[in-house]
Design an enzyme around this catalytic site. Structure first.
Site, PDB file in Angstrom:
ATOM      1  N   SER A  10      24.870 -40.567 -22.078  1.00 39.36           N
ATOM      2  CA  SER A  10      24.249 -42.542 -22.693  1.00 39.36           C
ATOM      3  C   SER A  10      25.582 -43.077 -23.644  1.00 39.36           C
ATOM      4  CB  SER A  10      22.649 -42.566 -23.327  1.00 39.36           C
ATOM      5  OG  SER A  10      23.004 -43.732 -23.998  1.00 39.36           O
ATOM      6  N   ASP A  49      26.311 -49.761 -23.361  1.00 38.11           N
ATOM      7  CA  ASP A  49      26.470 -48.414 -23.540  1.00 38.11           C
ATOM      8  C   ASP A  49      27.355 -47.892 -21.986  1.00 38.11           C
ATOM      9  OD1 ASP A  49      24.434 -47.582 -21.971  1.00 38.11           O
ATOM     10  OD2 ASP A  49      23.997 -46.595 -23.462  1.00 38.11           O
ATOM     11  N   ASP A  56      25.531 -46.317 -19.534  1.00 42.97           N
ATOM     12  CA  ASP A  56      24.842 -46.324 -18.450  1.00 42.97           C
ATOM     13  C   ASP A  56      23.726 -47.276 -18.563  1.00 42.97           C
ATOM     14  OD1 ASP A  56      23.222 -45.562 -20.868  1.00 42.97           O
ATOM     15  OD2 ASP A  56      22.072 -44.704 -19.931  1.00 42.97           O
ATOM     16  N   ASP A  70      22.049 -49.613 -20.751  1.00 36.65           N
ATOM     17  CA  ASP A  70      21.031 -49.215 -20.786  1.00 36.65           C
ATOM     18  C   ASP A  70      20.557 -49.981 -22.470  1.00 36.65           C
ATOM     19  OD1 ASP A  70      21.092 -46.792 -22.245  1.00 36.65           O
ATOM     20  OD2 ASP A  70      19.457 -45.650 -22.063  1.00 36.65           O
TER      21      ASP A  70
END
Length: 603
Positions: free
Chosen positions: A164, A336, A338, A340
């Protein structure tokens, strides 16, 4: 230390250990033998424990060792998860005849981090060796798309290889259930137990050793040779963005006059977010050029967390250059790695003001509820879901607008679980918004996790709508404060890395639990420390599942919450203060910080 040295020796002779990891450990051993204290401490940190598998899966620093992320740990974790999936797929029956049912199915995604693509391939090869039909994304892909893919492809589970928003030295491994939701405690605990029973050396089944060459060559060969190995079509991402737009967009054409700067922070959001913004007709979108393409080193952004101003530095600089040229963008958006989480900054006429995750959550919930009520699309008995550490202002807004709300523990998996249970009850249409203060949001039931694609789309629509009506997001936020009171929410972080850091955090939480309600004190001035009138410990799990969280309710209506991060070596302290205006709220916030300092937790 002796035990750590013993484990290092076992790893050095382990069959199947990648050459680069063996060389890494050999160098550490040699340095330690020469009396290098740093090398000795490094060995101990790498081997003093197994990397913990929790409800967030695995997350750790890349490298060789049991307390690191590497191919050996990935194979072992996947073997444990594969056994869990097979058990669930067979209805939980021990020794069920697998030949009597179709193969279980999984989807795998990965971000731009170092080793993410290799770890995803390793994951796929273990699943295939265990008789599980595996669908691997062909390139870096967002977490929300994986959540959707699990449900769209009829999978029994899913994996995202990502850390993340953590710094570049980290990577991670998140697991999802058949609902596209991150696994909750019961499933995660079962997976953890199964992982612990898998021997590190040779305990995981895999077909990876059958293939050689570059990663692309190995994937192509595996797809051709293995009946259970599938690569998801490239068109899947476009289909995902189309579906998200259908479920998220409220006012067609609202963003046509909007000017936006966007940064994917070198991650998975670059393609889907830019498509989403183009599809709703955002007037102008400029992507930060240095952060458009994947970069596992995060060369321009050491900590790619859009909550942090430092992560948005290049985006802010680009916005300010355009403003100096007379073409100030209205909005800066960052996702970010990824995709999310979403952070943003708003032009106030002279400079850019970064909004907190709580402020964005307040604005989005207010906008969605007002828009759907005005458009006649508000469902019967609508519901908003948030977390215990997020701002209480959304609860006041919900009461004012007649929207039901629920609070869950920290972690979007709990919000996703609640949406899934609403669906099972036939009421998922009631869900209109979910959010947590750490820049995670979702405004539709397609995804059971944070959705940076849909959030970016909705942020632009909302900003464009207010612009057409002579307002900015900051102006609308002031109107909300005027109606419901001025709330200021803040988070302080005590970063404590390593083995000693974990002990410091544990000790701080013990100290926090020892605090008792007190008499006296007041609120309203930075010179006055408010009293703690109630202490709530979430560890017993009386109203929510057990969680290592302490809450202090303060005289004057403030709130403090303490919680160790589940993914990073830090203790997070959440403050929520309220005042009649911004000055009063800021003074109340300082009083809360002084209360924590008096306890000695920040000292």
């Amino acid at each position: 230390m002796a035990e750590s040295i013993k484990k290092l020796e076992e790893w050095l002779v382990m069959a199947g250990l990648p050459d680069e990891l063996r060389a890494e450990l050999a160098e550490l051993k040699e340095r330690s033998a020469r009396g290098d204290a740093d090398a000795a401490a490094e060995i101990d940190d790498r081997f003093y424990r197994d990397l913990e598998f929790g409800t967030a899966g695995l997350r750790g620093i890349l490298g060789a060792g049991t307390n690191r992320m590497n191919a050996i740990i990935i194979r072992r974790a996947t073997q444990g998860y594969a056994e869990h999936i097979i058990m669930k797929h067979s209805g939980g029956a021990v020794g069920a005849d697998e030949s009597q049912c179709s193969a279980p199915r999984v989807a795998i995604a990965y971000d731009n981090r170092r080793c993410s693509d290799e770890f995803a391939f390793e994951t796929a090869c273990v699943f295939v060796a265990n008789g599980i039909e595996t669908h691997l994304f062909p390139s870096l892909s967002s977490t929300p798309m994986l959540s959707w893919a699990v449900r769209e492809l009829g999978c029994d589970g899913g994996v995202v290889v990502t850390a993340s928003h953590n710094p570049k030295q980290y990577n991670g491994y998140k697991i999802y259930d058949s609902r596209g939701c991150q696994c909750l405690e019961a499933d995660a605990n079962d997976v953890a137990e199964r992982i612990a029973a898998v021997p590190l050396s040779g305990g995981a089944k895999t077909v990876a050793d059958r293939y050689a060459g570059s990663l692309a060559e190995r994937i192509a060969a595996a797809e051709k040779a293995e009946a259970l190995f599938h690569v998801i079509p490239e068109s899947f991402e476009s289909d995902f963005v189309d579906r998200v737009r259908e479920k998220t967009a409220l006012r067609e054409g609202a963003a046509h006059s909007l000017s936006v700067v966007y940064t994917p922070l070198n991650g998975a959001g670059s393609v889907p977010v830019r498509k989403a913004l183009a599809d709703i007709g955002v007037g102008r979108v400029e992507t930060v050029p240095e952060q458009k393409a994947p970069d596992p080193e995060f060369s321009t952004c050491p900590e790619p967390n859009p909550e942090k101003e430092a992560a948005l530095r290049l985006g802010l600089e680009l916005c300010r250059r355009r403003a100096a040229e007379g073409a100030a963008p209205d909005l800066l958006i960052g996702t970010d790695p990824d995709c999310d989480r979403v952070g943003c900054a708003v032009y106030d006429g002279s400079d850019y003001v970064q909004l907190t995750g709580n402020q964005v959550g307040v604005l989005m919930f207010d906008y969605i509820a007002e828009a759907r009520a005005g458009l006649g699309t508000m469902p019967k008995d609508p519901i908003m879901i948030t977390t215990i550490v997020s701002t209480p202002l959304t609860l006041a807004i919900a009461d004012g607008l007649g929207v039901s709300y629920e609070k869950t523990l920290t972690g979007f998996k709990y919000i996703g679980d609640r949406v899934s249970r609403l669906e099972a009850e036939g009421g998922d249409s009631r869900f209109i918004f979910g959010f947590e203060e750490s820049c995670g949001y979702c405004a539709h039931p397609l995804v059971r996790d944070k959705d940076g694609v849909g959030t970016s789309l909705l942020l632009c629509e909302m900003a464009g709508y207010y612009k057409e009506n002579g307002k900015t997001l900051l102006g609308r936020l002031d109107e909300i404060y005027e109606k419901y009171g001025c709330y200021i929410d803040a988070v302080d972080e005590l970063v404590r890395p390593g083995k000693s850091g974990m002990e410091e955090i544990r000790s701080a939480m013990e100290k926090a639990r020892a605090v008792k309600p007190e008499a006296g004190g007041a609120a309203g001035s930075a010179d006055i420390i408010p009293a703690i009138v109630r202490v709530t410990d979430y560890l017993p799990g009386e109203t929510l599942p057990s969680s290592n969280v302490i809450q202090y309710d303060m005289a004057g209506g403030g709130r403090i919450m303490l919680r160790p991060s589940g993914t990073e070596p830090k203790l997070k302290i959440y403050y929520s203060a309220k005042g009649s205006d911004k000055a009063a709220a800021k003074a109340a916030l300082e009083g809360l910080r002084k209360a924590i300092a008096r306890i000695g937790i920040t000292g």
